[in-house]
Scaffold this motif. Structure first.
Motif, short mmCIF file in Angstrom:
data_model
loop_
_atom_site.label_atom_id
_atom_site.label_comp_id
_atom_site.label_asym_id
_atom_site.label_seq_id
_atom_site.Cartn_x
_atom_site.Cartn_y
_atom_site.Cartn_z
N ARG A 1 0.90 -1.22 0.03
CA ARG A 1 -0.28 -0.09 0.01
C ARG A 1 1.00 1.26 0.14
NH1 ARG A 1 -1.40 3.38 3.74
NH2 ARG A 1 -0.44 2.16 5.53
N GLU B 1 2.51 1.78 -3.42
CA GLU B 1 1.81 2.05 -4.27
C GLU B 1 1.47 3.68 -4.22
OE1 GLU B 1 0.99 0.88 -7.22
OE2 GLU B 1 1.72 -0.97 -6.79
N GLN B 2 1.16 4.24 -2.96
CA GLN B 2 1.11 5.39 -2.67
C GLN B 2 2.16 6.36 -3.18
OE1 GLN B 2 -0.15 5.51 1.37
NE2 GLN B 2 -2.34 5.18 1.11
#
Length: 71
Positions: free
Chosen positions: A56, A59-60
């Motif tokens: 997560r 990807e951010q």
């Protein structure tokens, strides 16, 4: 006499060539490493591969880096 001088000159040239080749190879590997260290996405991918960040967060941060490159 010239035969001995020729042999010494030959070995000096051979050693000099060896030093130039080794120095060139070392410098080129440093340049590649420097390029990898300076690219933020490659740094991010390396951190993800080492498990320092989860998917997560990867990807951010990747989205932010890509958006900043497009500006």
């Amino acid at each position: 006499m010239w035969g001995g001088m020729g042999m010494i000159l030959f070995w000096l040239l051979l050693v000099g060539l060896f030093i130039v080749v080794v120095t060139s190879l070392l410098n080129s590997s440093r340049d590649v490493k420097r390029d990898v260290e300076q690219d933020p996405i490659l740094i991010l991918e390396a951190r993800f591969a080492r498990g320092e960040i989860d998917e997560r967060e990867f990807e951010q941060r990747r989205a932010v880096l890509i958006a900043s490159k497009q500006r």
